[in-house]
Design a protein around this motif. Structure first.
Motif, short mmCIF file in Angstrom:
data_model
loop_
_atom_site.label_atom_id
_atom_site.label_comp_id
_atom_site.label_asym_id
_atom_site.label_seq_id
_atom_site.Cartn_x
_atom_site.Cartn_y
_atom_site.Cartn_z
N LYS A 70 -3.59 6.80 -5.35
CA LYS A 70 -3.95 7.24 -3.99
C LYS A 70 -2.85 8.10 -3.36
N GLU A 74 -3.47 1.96 -6.67
CA GLU A 74 -2.90 2.26 -5.36
C GLU A 74 -1.97 3.48 -5.47
N ASP A 124 0.84 -1.21 0.00
CA ASP A 124 0.00 0.00 0.00
C ASP A 124 0.87 1.25 0.00
N GLN A 171 -3.38 11.80 -2.97
CA GLN A 171 -4.09 12.27 -1.78
C GLN A 171 -3.15 12.33 -0.57
N LYS A 172 -2.29 11.32 -0.47
CA LYS A 172 -1.38 11.28 0.69
C LYS A 172 -0.34 12.39 0.63
#
Ligand SMILES: Nc1nc2c(ncn2[C@@H]2O[C@H](COP(=O)(O)OP(=O)(O)OP(=O)(O)O)[C@@H](O)[C@H]2O)c(=O)[nH]1
Ligand SMILES: [Mg+2]
Length: 295
Positions: A89, A86, A52, A92-93
């Protein structure tokens, strides 16, 4: 240095970096080397370790640094589609967007799989992201052992690798993760990133990302429209072909009918002539008139 320019919504003093690359090249190890701590699980393994996106942060030579680690492409268990979703994403992080994408490559052969990895990453983030990309080579210790510098290595490198470095604005850096205590290599890298931030005037923003997503959606829609048009043209051409075939059949039938009529007329003419001949014969012999005529 602070990163005010386009960071209207983020922390003004934080440098945000995203690590992307093929599995096993040392993505996590590079993140650890940068933050000078074991933030991400990194190990010598026959299967992919990072599953992840994960965010780590720390203080590096007076700067606050956020590092977002991503699972490597060509994962041993997950598909590239799963990995890409993944990786997305990570945006966003690293909100409101990363200052740099560190494209991690293991020093050595620039294989087809590595080239595909680069291609996928460039496609995921779009053309505008190349302004924010830097190639980060791991395994610099192999060069050190060879007595080569990274510049010398690149001078003699494969043309595709040279092209990649060029497409990243000739931004590159090489690290040896075994030198975790050697903060100088992280400092030099961060200075290079800061120069890039100066030139770019800020970070890669979600807006740019959304713009790229919109461009891709528009392109996909156009492609679909072109495909539909092509299909319709093909169908029309097929109908026309069928209509032409039908016309040809009708013309053939007409030709056959004409031949048949001509044959019938010929036959009738011949029968009449025979009848006439027969009748003429019978007139000479009246008792045989009924038996000789044909119809
Ligand atoms: N000698 C040396 N080994 C390295 C270097 N960078 C990474 N490694 C080793 O390479 C192996 C894989 O490193 P990881 O950091 O787990 O690689 P990754 O890209 O995160 O791999 P996944 O998470 O499994 O996709 C580890 O054993 C690291 O110690 C380097 O610069 N020099
Ligand atoms: Mg990893």
């Amino acid at each position: 240095m602070y990163y005010k320019m386009s960071d209207n919504t983020g922390d003004l003093n934080t440098l945000r970096l995203v690590l992307v690359g093929k599995t096993g090249v040392g993505n996590s190890a590079a993140g650890n080397a940068l933050l000078a701590k074991k933030e991400f699980k990194s190990s010598f393994s026959d299967s992919s370790v990072t599953k992840d996106c994960a965010r780590g942060e720390g203080e590096v030579a007076g700067r606050r640094v956020v590092v977002v680690n991503t699972p490597g492409l060509f994962d041993t268990k997950l598909s590239n589609v799963e990995i890409v979703s993944e990786i997305v994403k990570c945006i966003q992080k690293s909100s409101p967007g990363p200052h740099a994408f560190l494209l991690v490559l293991k020093l050595g052969r620039y294989t087809e799989e590595e080239q595909k990895t680069v291609q996928i990453i460039q496609e995921v983030f779009g053309k505008s992201a190349s302004k924010y990309m830097m190639v980060l080579f791991t395994h610099r210790d192999c060069l050190d052992d060879d007595g080569q510098t990274i510049e010398e290595f690149l001078k003699n490198a494969d043309k595709n690798l040279k092209q990649l470095v060029e497409s990243c604005g000739n931004r590159f850096h090489a690290i040896n993760i075994n030198d975790l205590k050697d903060q100088e290599q992280a400092n030099v890298l961060l200075e290079k990133v800061e120069n890039m931030v100066k030139i770019n005037g800020g970070c890669f923003s979600n807006d740019l990302y959304e713009l790229e997503e919109k461009r891709k959606a528009d392109e996909a829609r156009h492609q679909k429209e072109i495909e539909e048009l092509r299909k319709k043209n093909e169908e029309d051409a097929e109908k026309l072909k069928q209509a032409n075939v039908a016309n040809e059949i009708i013309a053939k039938m007409q030709e056959m009918n004409m031949k048949l009529i001509t044959m019938m007329v010929e036959q009738m003419k011949k029968t009449n002539e025979d009848n006439m001949k027969c009748m003429a014969e019978q007139l000479k012999q009246p008792q045989k008139v009924e038996s000789c005529c044909v119809s």
